[in-house]
Design a protein around this motif. Structure first.
Motif, PDB file in Angstrom:
ATOM      1  N   SER A 192     -17.065 -11.489  -3.778  1.00  0.00           N
ATOM      2  CA  SER A 192     -16.153 -12.328  -4.450  1.00  0.00           C
ATOM      3  C   SER A 192     -14.619 -11.596  -3.908  1.00  0.00           C
ATOM      4  O   SER A 192     -13.441 -12.373  -4.014  1.00  0.00           O
ATOM      5  N   ASP A 193     -14.521 -10.351  -3.617  1.00  0.00           N
ATOM      6  CA  ASP A 193     -13.087  -9.790  -3.395  1.00  0.00           C
ATOM      7  C   ASP A 193     -13.321  -8.736  -2.052  1.00  0.00           C
ATOM      8  O   ASP A 193     -12.050  -7.803  -2.199  1.00  0.00           O
ATOM      9  N   HIS A 194     -14.007  -8.482  -1.331  1.00  0.00           N
ATOM     10  CA  HIS A 194     -14.414  -7.598  -0.444  1.00  0.00           C
ATOM     11  C   HIS A 194     -13.017  -7.732   0.578  1.00  0.00           C
ATOM     12  O   HIS A 194     -12.583  -6.434   1.034  1.00  0.00           O
ATOM     13  N   ALA A 195     -12.392  -8.779   0.936  1.00  0.00           N
ATOM     14  CA  ALA A 195     -11.361  -8.820   1.775  1.00  0.00           C
ATOM     15  C   ALA A 195     -10.098  -8.014   1.308  1.00  0.00           C
ATOM     16  O   ALA A 195      -9.048  -7.579   1.783  1.00  0.00           O
ATOM     17  N   ALA A 196      -9.865  -8.524   0.166  1.00  0.00           N
ATOM     18  CA  ALA A 196      -8.810  -7.975  -1.041  1.00  0.00           C
ATOM     19  C   ALA A 196      -8.637  -6.532  -0.853  1.00  0.00           C
ATOM     20  O   ALA A 196      -7.921  -5.931  -0.842  1.00  0.00           O
ATOM     21  N   ARG A 197     -10.174  -6.212  -1.449  1.00  0.00           N
ATOM     22  CA  ARG A 197     -10.265  -4.594  -1.419  1.00  0.00           C
ATOM     23  C   ARG A 197      -9.798  -3.926  -0.157  1.00  0.00           C
ATOM     24  O   ARG A 197      -9.168  -2.996  -0.329  1.00  0.00           O
ATOM     25  N   ILE A 198     -10.067  -4.384   1.013  1.00  0.00           N
ATOM     26  CA  ILE A 198      -9.991  -3.717   2.190  1.00  0.00           C
ATOM     27  C   ILE A 198      -8.627  -3.808   2.646  1.00  0.00           C
ATOM     28  O   ILE A 198      -7.915  -2.855   2.939  1.00  0.00           O
ATOM     29  N   ALA A 199      -7.996  -4.950   2.231  1.00  0.00           N
ATOM     30  CA  ALA A 199      -6.427  -5.077   2.321  1.00  0.00           C
ATOM     31  C   ALA A 199      -5.662  -3.902   1.432  1.00  0.00           C
ATOM     32  O   ALA A 199      -4.842  -3.609   2.130  1.00  0.00           O
ATOM     33  N   ARG A 200      -6.030  -4.009   0.284  1.00  0.00           N
ATOM     34  CA  ARG A 200      -5.252  -3.098  -0.545  1.00  0.00           C
ATOM     35  C   ARG A 200      -5.514  -1.687  -0.351  1.00  0.00           C
ATOM     36  O   ARG A 200      -4.576  -0.803  -0.135  1.00  0.00           O
ATOM     37  N   PHE A 201      -6.549  -1.389   0.146  1.00  0.00           N
ATOM     38  CA  PHE A 201      -6.913  -0.065   0.871  1.00  0.00           C
ATOM     39  C   PHE A 201      -6.069   0.368   2.225  1.00  0.00           C
ATOM     40  O   PHE A 201      -5.639   1.281   2.179  1.00  0.00           O
ATOM     41  N   ALA A 202      -5.944  -0.591   3.064  1.00  0.00           N
ATOM     42  CA  ALA A 202      -5.042  -0.577   4.188  1.00  0.00           C
ATOM     43  C   ALA A 202      -3.741  -0.355   3.828  1.00  0.00           C
ATOM     44  O   ALA A 202      -3.143   0.352   4.372  1.00  0.00           O
ATOM     45  N   ILE A 203      -3.369  -1.124   3.026  1.00  0.00           N
ATOM     46  CA  ILE A 203      -1.891  -0.995   2.460  1.00  0.00           C
ATOM     47  C   ILE A 203      -1.651   0.355   1.958  1.00  0.00           C
ATOM     48  O   ILE A 203      -0.557   1.020   2.260  1.00  0.00           O
ATOM     49  N   ASP A 204      -2.405   1.004   1.222  1.00  0.00           N
ATOM     50  CA  ASP A 204      -2.268   2.261   0.541  1.00  0.00           C
ATOM     51  C   ASP A 204      -2.743   3.269   1.715  1.00  0.00           C
ATOM     52  O   ASP A 204      -1.929   4.487   1.598  1.00  0.00           O
ATOM     53  N   ALA A 205      -3.547   3.250   2.610  1.00  0.00           N
ATOM     54  CA  ALA A 205      -3.735   4.131   3.818  1.00  0.00           C
ATOM     55  C   ALA A 205      -2.434   4.214   4.535  1.00  0.00           C
ATOM     56  O   ALA A 205      -2.199   5.513   5.012  1.00  0.00           O
ATOM     57  N   MET A 206      -1.760   3.117   4.834  1.00  0.00           N
ATOM     58  CA  MET A 206      -0.651   3.254   5.611  1.00  0.00           C
ATOM     59  C   MET A 206       0.423   4.163   4.712  1.00  0.00           C
ATOM     60  O   MET A 206       1.128   4.923   5.225  1.00  0.00           O
ATOM     61  N   ALA A 207       0.711   3.833   3.536  1.00  0.00           N
ATOM     62  CA  ALA A 207       1.547   4.552   2.809  1.00  0.00           C
ATOM     63  C   ALA A 207       1.031   6.168   2.591  1.00  0.00           C
ATOM     64  O   ALA A 207       2.105   7.076   2.745  1.00  0.00           O
ATOM     65  N   ALA A 208      -0.089   6.448   2.456  1.00  0.00           N
ATOM     66  CA  ALA A 208      -0.667   7.624   2.730  1.00  0.00           C
ATOM     67  C   ALA A 208      -0.167   8.228   3.877  1.00  0.00           C
ATOM     68  O   ALA A 208       0.035   9.794   3.998  1.00  0.00           O
ATOM     69  N   ALA A 209      -0.436   7.760   4.904  1.00  0.00           N
ATOM     70  CA  ALA A 209      -0.171   8.289   6.366  1.00  0.00           C
ATOM     71  C   ALA A 209       1.428   8.679   6.446  1.00  0.00           C
ATOM     72  O   ALA A 209       1.675   9.764   6.911  1.00  0.00           O
ATOM     73  N   GLN A 210       2.288   7.867   5.977  1.00  0.00           N
ATOM     74  CA  GLN A 210       3.636   7.825   5.987  1.00  0.00           C
ATOM     75  C   GLN A 210       4.121   9.031   5.160  1.00  0.00           C
ATOM     76  O   GLN A 210       5.186   9.660   5.337  1.00  0.00           O
ATOM     77  N   ALA A 211       3.096   9.517   4.347  1.00  0.00           N
ATOM     78  CA  ALA A 211       3.576  10.404   3.295  1.00  0.00           C
ATOM     79  C   ALA A 211       2.989  11.900   3.887  1.00  0.00           C
ATOM     80  O   ALA A 211       2.807  12.787   3.115  1.00  0.00           O
TER      81      ALA A 211
END
Length: 111
Positions: A66-85
């Motif tokens: 029901s939400d696998h695409a949304a989960r991976i998208a939220r993970f990707a956004i947070d991963a990008m922020a983690a890399a930038q930090a």
């Protein structure tokens, strides 16, 4: 149907030739530890790390249809922020941080 996340570090080949091996390893360990924590938070399954590439997926082990695409998208956004930090060299004076490329695939996969 699954969603797959893959990322790599921008400029990794030239960066690894310019930095000491220990510093490169330390940077990747710090970055991927953050990704591992984010995977737990978002219910994402880490699949593999190969060099500077990180591979993860959703809807693989548990039913997240029901939400696998949304989960991976939220993970990707947070991963990008983690890399930038994440500083490239936490011991030096250079404030430069990691930059990553991200790709996402949603659909069928085969091994």
């Amino acid at each position: 149907c699954v969603s797959v996340f893959f990322s790599d570090v921008v400029g990794f080949t030239s960066m690894s030739s310019d930095m000491e091996a220990g510093k490169v390893s330390n940077m990747l360990n710090r970055l991927f530890a953050k990704f591992d924590d984010l995977a737990q938070i978002h219910g994402v399954q880490k699949i593999d790390v190969i060099g500077d590439a990180y591979l993860a997926a959703t809807n693989v082990i548990e039913d997240q249809s029901s939400d696998h695409a949304a989960r991976i998208a939220r993970f990707a956004i947070d991963a990008m922020a983690a890399a930038q930090a994440t500083r490239l060299d936490e011991t030096g004076d250079d404030p430069a941080c990691v930059r990553i490329r991200i790709g996402i695939h949603c659909g069928s996969v085969s091994a």
